[in-house]
Motif scaffolding. Structure first.
Motif, short mmCIF file in Angstrom:
data_model
loop_
_atom_site.label_atom_id
_atom_site.label_comp_id
_atom_site.label_asym_id
_atom_site.label_seq_id
_atom_site.Cartn_x
_atom_site.Cartn_y
_atom_site.Cartn_z
N GLY A 186 -8.83 -4.72 -44.47
CA GLY A 186 -7.95 -4.67 -45.63
C GLY A 186 -7.45 -3.28 -45.92
O GLY A 186 -7.89 -2.30 -45.31
N CYS A 241 -7.36 -5.17 -39.17
CA CYS A 241 -7.67 -6.31 -40.03
C CYS A 241 -7.49 -7.61 -39.25
O CYS A 241 -6.50 -7.77 -38.52
CB CYS A 241 -6.74 -6.31 -41.25
SG CYS A 241 -7.30 -7.41 -42.58
N TRP A 247 -7.93 -10.56 -46.91
CA TRP A 247 -7.42 -9.29 -47.41
C TRP A 247 -6.32 -8.71 -46.52
O TRP A 247 -5.92 -7.57 -46.70
CB TRP A 247 -8.55 -8.28 -47.56
CG TRP A 247 -9.59 -8.71 -48.55
CD1 TRP A 247 -10.86 -9.11 -48.28
CD2 TRP A 247 -9.44 -8.80 -49.97
NE1 TRP A 247 -11.51 -9.44 -49.44
CE2 TRP A 247 -10.67 -9.26 -50.49
CE3 TRP A 247 -8.39 -8.53 -50.85
CZ2 TRP A 247 -10.87 -9.46 -51.86
CZ3 TRP A 247 -8.58 -8.73 -52.21
CH2 TRP A 247 -9.81 -9.19 -52.71
#
Length: 302
Positions: A186, A241, A247
Motif C-alpha cells: 500500500g 503491492c 490497499w
C-alpha cells in the motif's frame, strides 16, 4: 461457587495485566532459529527517553563488517507491519544476504526497529512516541555505534503495511535524512480526508482525532510542504503491492501524487497476491534490494 471462581479468574487476569511491563511489548529478541539462520544478526536494547522504557531493535551486519574495520556502510531501516516487532520480519534479511553472496549489490547494514501498533506516530498520550524514538534516538545511536555512512546518501527506509505508511512519511517528512523509501502493501493515505472507518478508528486511538496531530502525521501534507526539497534531493520511491491487496488503491493514488510533483516513483503490482508480505517479497524482494543499491551507488558516484 461459580461467582467465586469467576472472581478468582478475574483477579488473576487483572494481576497479569498489571504485572505486564511495557518492556514485554517493546523488547522482542529474535528466536534461536533466526539467530542461527541470519548471519550478522545482533539484538540490541536501549533506554528510550522518548518512550520512557527500554526498546529493542535488531541489526544485521554485512559479511565484511568484521574483516574490513575501516569500511563504512549504508543503512536501511526496515519498518514492520502493525502488531509486529523488531524480530517479526527478519526473513527479509535473507534476500539481501543472497545478493551479497552473488556480488550483485553492495553490502548494507539492516536495522529493524520495534514499532508495535504505533502507526510510527507519536501518540496523543505521550506514552507511545515511536517517531521521536526512531528519528531522534535510534538513528543517532546506530550512527554512533556502527560504521555507517551517516548522511542521507547512506540512509533509506523500507517497510510493509503499517511500515509502508511509516517509510513514506519518514522519507517525505525528513528528506534531509533519507535518500529512498520502499513501501510494500500500500501507499500513504490522506489522513485529513479519509473516510475509511478502520483508519479513522486508528486516528482516534492514537491521536484522539486531533486535527493538528493528524496533520503532523499526514504524508500528503508533508508532500505538499516538502515536495521541492524531496525532488531536489532526488529522494526515490518504489511501491510494491499485490494486485489483489485491498490497499492497492492507496498505492496507485500515492504513486500518482508523487508523479504529479515530478518525483521519481515506480509502482509494481504483484499478480495474484493479497496483503501478504512474504509473497510480495518472495516475488519482488530482490527488485527492492537492487533498486536500493542503484540509489546508493548513484549518490556515491556523485
Amino acid at each position: 461457587m461459580r461467582t467465586a471462581v469467576v472472581s478468582i479468574i478475574s483477579l488473576m487476569q487483572l494481576f497479569q495485566l498489571s504485572a505486564a511491563e511495557p518492556e514485554s511489548i517493546w523488547v522482542k529478541p529474535p528466536s534461536e532459529a533466526d539467530l542461527r539462520s541470519t548471519p550478522g544478526l545482533r539484538h540490541q536494547v536501549f533506554e528510550s527517553e522518548a518512550m520512557q522504557t527500554r526498546v529493542g531493535y535488531n541489526v544485521v551486519l554485512p559479511p565484511s563488517y568484521e574483516s574490513q574495520p575501516e569500511k563504512r556502510y549504508p543503512v536501511i531501516y526496515w519498518l514492520h507491519g502493525g502488531g509486529g516487532n523488531e524480530s517479526s520480519t527478519l526473513f527479509t534479511a535473507k534476500i539481501w544476504q543472497e545478493l551479497f553472496e552473488q556480488a550483485e549489490i553492495q553490502e548494507v547494514i539492516l536495522v529493524y526497529p520495534n514499532g508495535y501498533r504505533s502507526g510510527y506516530m507519536d501518540h496523543h498520550d505521550g506514552k507511545v512516541m515511536v517517531e521521536s524514538m526512531i528519528i531522534g534516538e535510534l538513528i543517532p545511536r546506530v550512527d554512533q555505534t556502527l560504521r555507517t555512512i551517516a548522511n542521507r546518501g547512506g540512509r533509506a527506509v523500507h517497510g510493509f503495511s503499517m511500515g509502508s505508511s511509516g517509510s513514506l512519511k519518514f522519507a517525505i517528512k525528513y528528506p534531509d535524512m533519507f535518500c529512498a523509501a520502499v513501501a510494500g502493501g500500500g501507499g500513504s493515505i490522506n489522513l485529513e480526508t479519509t473516510q475509511d472507518q478502520w483508519i479513522l478508528d486508528i486516528l482516534e486511538r492514537n491521536l484522539a482525532s486531533d486535527p493538528a496531530a493528524i496533520r503532523e502525521n499526514n504524508t500528503y501534507y508533508f508532500l505538499e510542504k516538502n515536495h521541492q526539497k524531496v525532488r531536489d534531493n532526488g529522494v526515490r520511491f518504489l511501491l510494491l503491492c499485490g494486485d489483489a491487496d485491498k490497499w492497492l488503491a492507496s498505492a496507485v493514488e500515492f504513486d500518482a501524487a508523487l508523479k504529479a510533483k515530478s518525483i521519481a516513483c515506480e509502482l509494481i503490482k504483484v499478480a495474484g497476491v493479497k496483503h501478504d508480505q512474504r509473497k510480495v517479497y518472495a516475488a519482488e524482494g530482490q527488485r527492492a534490494a537492487r533498486f536500493q543499491d542503484r540509489v546508493f551507488r548513484g549518490l556515491t558516484d556523485r
